[in-house]
Design an enzyme around this catalytic site. Structure first.
Site, PDB file in Angstrom:
ATOM      1  CB  CYS A 294      -0.918   0.008   1.320  1.00 25.58           C
ATOM      2  SG  CYS A 294      -0.073   0.458   2.854  1.00 25.58           S
TER       3      CYS A 294
ATOM      4  CG  ASP B 252      -0.565 -13.952  29.656  1.00 27.99           C
ATOM      5  OD1 ASP B 252       0.131 -14.891  29.863  1.00 27.99           O
ATOM      6  OD2 ASP B 252      -1.160 -13.892  28.438  1.00 27.99           O
TER       7      ASP B 252
HETATM    8 ZN   LIG Z   1       0.574  -1.628   3.807  1.00 25.15          ZN
END
Ligand SMILES: [Zn+2]
Length: 441
Positions: A238, A362
């Site tokens: 992207c 945890d």
């Molecule tokens: Zn990306």
């Protein structure tokens, strides 16, 4: 009118309660006083903003928020500003209420409030108190049982940001999640262009690297990866990539300090930071970026860096049993792995792990922390605290010979034992550290 009376009533009762607690010599009472204050006056913090004349600064992130906010407060104080600050890492709503309840006076005004806020509580804090600045240090996996996945934490912070119309952001460009917070706001970025280790630096290996995904789901790639997901990242799918820095810096990391060169509007300024590790260089850079952004100069900042003492156990030096001891809080994989890089392997080592609520129930983070760094430890490694046995098992798998591991669940005894003979490094979880401080070791 009634609201104001509630506010003053809360102030008076908080102080009486605090004095009572002190007289009884109980714990510092941080959360109790804050709880009481909010019970009497639920919108207590909304009344507090008017006691701050200039700016309210908030600092959040998984690691480093105490050190960063401590540095910011200290730099401002050194520049003769009156600062109110939740110093002890009490960063939930009750902790913030506590510090205001015990500091605010009708005719006294502060110049700045510097508030360290837990990531999940930031949005609640902003319901009552608008902020002028938000510094975000980083987002790592931390206490998953309490907050869920990293994305949830990021959403908490984004919600909080959207509540403040005039908020200015100071963001770590090297953290791919933090750098997505600027969508609707004015933001300035800090980050490291180059990281160099001095040739005497003993621990160079990186924290165990996981694969970090871009928001689009594609794995991020790095041209430089400094530790965990911090570095120069880009996404080939992207096009998301590290933001250009307003305060770019280079750092040289030495054994117990670093030298940072920061660019500010075309000029370079050098700073010495007397705290160990690259993670602390990041904290210092965040504070320096804030200071430059607010018009402070190099001399003022360095003066504060020179005498800043690490607060509340995040790297604290003490003498115990007549021998030097270094105490370093560990609480999640990335932070612990960075701390483990700085441990003196010639020292005695105590690792004290609790699993109380404030530690996170945890303890799987122990398995993701790089305890392999202790393989070459020369002396005994004593495990202690509620989860002393789990810690011993983890060390065994990290390759530390069985005969070098000693289990002593009683923290006081463990430390007394270690400190009889030379230097000791103590690595406690959060409530183990409280215990150490309470026992006045
Ligand atoms: Zn990306």
């Amino acid at each position: 009118m009634i609201k104001i009376l509630e506010f003053y009533l809360a102030l008076i009762i908080a102080r009486c309660a605090y004095m009572g607690i002190r007289l009884l010599n109980k714990s510092s009472g941080t959360s109790f006083v804050g709880m009481l204050t909010l019970k009497i006056c639920p919108d207590f913090l909304a009344h507090c903003s008017k006691y701050v004349r200039k700016k309210i600064v908030t600092v959040t992130g998984t690691n480093g928020k105490s050190t960063t906010s401590g540095l910011v407060a200290h730099i401002l104080e050194k520049a003769n500003q009156k600062v109110i600050h939740n110093l002890k890492g009490a960063n939930m709503l009750t902790g913030v209420a506590n510090v205001f309840a015990l500091s605010v006076e009708p005719f006294k005004r502060y110049d700045y409030a510097v508030i360290e806020s837990d990531e999940a509580y930031l949005t609640k804090l902003y319901d009552y108190m608008k902020s002028d600045y938000l510094v975000v240090t980083n987002l790592f996996r931390d206490q998953l049982d309490r907050y869920g996945e990293l994305n949830t934490t990021a959403e908490f912070i984004k919600n909080a940001i959207n509540k403040n119309p005039d908020l200015k952001l100071i963001l770590n460009a090297d953290d791919p999640i933090v750098a997505t917070f600027d969508r609707t706001k004015y933001a300035v970025y800090y980050g490291f262009e180059n990281v160099e280790y001095d040739c005497t630096y003993e621990h160079k290996s990186n924290a165990p690297s996981e694969v970090f995904n871009c928001l689009c789901g594609n794995p991020l790639q790095y041209s430089k990866q400094f530790f965990a997901q911090q570095g120069h990242y880009f996404c080939s799918k992207c096009g998301y990539k590290r933001h250009k820095c307003d305060y770019p810096a280079d750092v040289k990391v030495f054994n117990d300090y670093s030298v940072i060169t920061v660019q500010n509007r075309g000029d370079a300024y050098e700073f010495r930071v007397n705290l160990a590790g690259l993670y602390n260089a990041y904290n210092a850079l965040a504070a320096i970026a804030f200071a430059f952004e607010n018009g402070l100069n190099q001399e003022e900042i360095q003066k504060a860096l020179d005498d800043y003492k690490a607060i509340f156990g995040r790297t604290e030096k003490r003498i115990i049993n007549g021998n030097p001891a270094v105490i370093q809080l560990i609480k999640n994989p990335t932070g612990a792995s960075e701390v483990l890089k700085t441990v003196d392997l010639k020292s005695n080592i105590v690792i004290a792990i609790n699993d109380n609520y404030a530690d996170g129930r945890d303890i799987s983070w122990l398995w993701d922390s790089d305890f392999e760094q202790l393989k070459e430890a020369e002396k005994l490694v004593i495990t202690s605290g509620i989860r002393a046995n789990d810690m011993a098992t983890r060390l065994k798998y990290a390759g530390i010979p069985q005969e070098k591991i000693l289990v002593e669940p009683n923290i006081k005894k463990a430390i007394e034992l270690a400190t009889t003979n030379g230097k000791t490094t103590i690595l406690p979880s959060y409530t183990a550290l409280l215990k150490i401080n309470k026992e006045k070791l």
